[in-house]
Design an enzyme around this catalytic site. Structure first.
Site, PDB file in Angstrom:
ATOM      1  N   SER A 104       0.836  -1.203   0.000  1.00  0.00           N
ATOM      2  CA  SER A 104       0.000   0.000   0.000  1.00  0.00           C
ATOM      3  C   SER A 104       0.867   1.249   0.000  1.00  0.00           C
ATOM      4  CB  SER A 104      -0.852  -0.032   1.273  1.00  0.00           C
ATOM      5  OG  SER A 104      -1.417   1.230   1.516  1.00  0.00           O
TER       6      SER A 104
ATOM      7  N   LYS B 286       2.128  -3.809   6.687  1.00  0.00           N
ATOM      8  CA  LYS B 286       2.576  -3.780   5.275  1.00  0.00           C
ATOM      9  C   LYS B 286       4.087  -3.555   5.220  1.00  0.00           C
ATOM     10  CE  LYS B 286      -1.343  -4.612   3.393  1.00  0.00           C
ATOM     11  NZ  LYS B 286      -1.592  -5.952   2.878  1.00  0.00           N
TER      12      LYS B 286
ATOM     13  N   TYR C  13      -2.010  -1.380  11.030  1.00  0.00           N
ATOM     14  CA  TYR C  13      -2.230  -1.913   9.674  1.00  0.00           C
ATOM     15  C   TYR C  13      -1.067  -1.532   8.759  1.00  0.00           C
ATOM     16  CZ  TYR C  13      -3.775  -1.960   4.828  1.00  0.00           C
ATOM     17  OH  TYR C  13      -3.828  -2.143   3.457  1.00  0.00           O
TER      18      TYR C  13
END
Ligand code: NAD
Ligand code: UFG
Length: 341
Positions: free
Chosen positions: A126, A155, A151
């Site tokens: 992302s 990544k 979150y």
């Protein structure tokens, strides 16, 4: 026929990618535990393509069950790994769930690659890894900023795991694709995004407001340092995004016996503000949208959009669909869902 394992294949981006793979005559095995998607999505995929993927209802946190899929499908040639938890706010409340799900799933798949001799993986990353970039448009070489949520941190850690593990695994190749803001739905309106509960993301909130499910869209901030004061993002059509995965898989399979880890930005290269998105939605759908300006949302960045030149030249891929066409597809999908409720 080349067999591709797609984890999270009944999810939003996964389902669109499965369609593209099937249409390119690849065979698909889906792993999904249906924690954020519905089995019915498989019907949509079959209606569009006239083909059926294999479906394995398996939780990737369970190593043995995950390995079982590779035992049943010893000819898996490559993995596209979408499965993850992805809600930024929820990750702040339940960090351990996010670290457990997103990290363990990846580790189990990497172990399976080693054990079952699978050489290629495409990973869903992302643009959140860039945080608030110092320069725009943001290139793949921009510094990774401290993650603003668990979150985002998953990544970053997953990319580090991939980088380190691939270096020790002769002949394995991994491509990490950093998505900007995926929106829209397949033109058939047979698959799309199914947000559960109140949507966090802009476009599902817009379509639900226009359809009357939500009363009013809150625009989070009009005092940013941008031309109209609202925040800027790079919104990319989900089908364009899905097609990039087919290209990435082909690149890995053509690469031969190299051990490497590559990163590509997937965006349009164009930054659009929240007000510009509202305007484009109203123009393309003929709907007028009820909205009010509110304060900034905590943790939001001001502006980010991709430098796509590396993906364009190296992958030979480019986002093609325009914003109005994309917002119209999101609106048609919303109407389709509402007609069934
Ligand atoms: P999604 O929630 O629609 O799809 C993810 C799928 O994975 C779901 O079907 C879910 O049931 C499944 N899943 C989750 N944990 C699992 C597990 N342990 N075992 C098996 N299945 C599991 O999400 P999406 O929007 O399609 O996102 C796909 C990927 O792209 C994610 O990794 C996400 O972090 C990443 N991404 C998404 C966006 C976005 O805006 N949608 C942006 C950047 C990156
Ligand atoms: N916004 C509103 N009102 C809303 C929802 C969003 O004004 O009701 C604004 C946000 O403040 C932001 C823009 O619309 O300025 C886009 O917001 P989204 O929530 O749609 O997307 P984000 O860029 O915040 O985050 C998304 C994903 C994250 C991912 C990130 C980068 O939700 O998971 O892109 O890939 F990390």
């Amino acid at each position: 026929m080349t067999k591709i394992l797609v984890t999270g294949g009944t999810g939003y981006i996964g389902s669109h990618t499965v369609v593209e793979l099937l249409e390119e005559e690849m065979e698909v095995v889906i792993i999904d535990n249906l924690s954020n998607s519905e089995r019915e999505v498989l019907n949509g995929i079959s209606s569009i393509t006239g083909k059926e993927p294999h479906f394995e209802e398996v939780d990737l946190r369970d190593r043995e069950s995950t390995f079982g899929v590779f035992e049943r499908h010893p000819d898996i040639a490559a993995i596209i790994h979408f499965a993850a938890f992805k809600a930024v706010g929820e990750s702040v409340e339940k960090p351990l769930d996010y670290y457990e799900n997103n990290l363990l799933s990846l580790i189990h798949l990497m172990e399976a690659m080693k054990k079952y001799g699978v050489d290629h993986m495409v990973f869903s990353s992302s643009c959140t890894v860039y945080g608030e970039p110092d320069t725009l448009p943001v290139t793949e070489n921009a510094p990774i900023k401290k993650a603003s949520s668990p979150y985002g941190n998953t990544k970053q850690i997953c990319e580090e795991i991939l980088h380190d593990a691939v270096a020790t695994m002769q002949g394995k190749g991994v491509i990490s694709l950093r998505y900007f803001n995926p929106i829209g739905a397949h033109e058939s309106t047979l698959i799309g995004e199914l947000p559960i509960g109140v949507p966090n993301n802009l476009v599902p909130f817009i379509t639900q407001t226009a359809s009357g499910v939500r009363e009013c869209l809150s625009v989070f901030g009009d005092n940013y340092n941008t031309p109209d004061g609202s925040a800027i993002r790079d919104y990319i059509n989900v089908v364009d995004l899905a097609k990039a995965h087919v290209v990435a898989i082909r690149r890995l399979m053509d690469h031969g016996q190299k051990s490497d880890f590559e990163v590509f930005n997937l965006g349009t290269g164009r930054g659009l503000s929240v007000f510009e998105i509202i305007e484009a939605f109203e123009k393309s759908t003929g709907q007028s949208l009820n909205y009010k300006v509110m304060g900034r949302r905590e943790g939001d960045i001001e502006k980010v959009y991709a430098d796509t030149s590396y993906a364009n030249s190296e992958l030979g891929w480019k986002a093609e669909k325009g914003i109005e066409e994309t917002l119209l597809s999101a609106w048609k999908w919303e109407l389709n869902i509402r007609s069934k409720k």
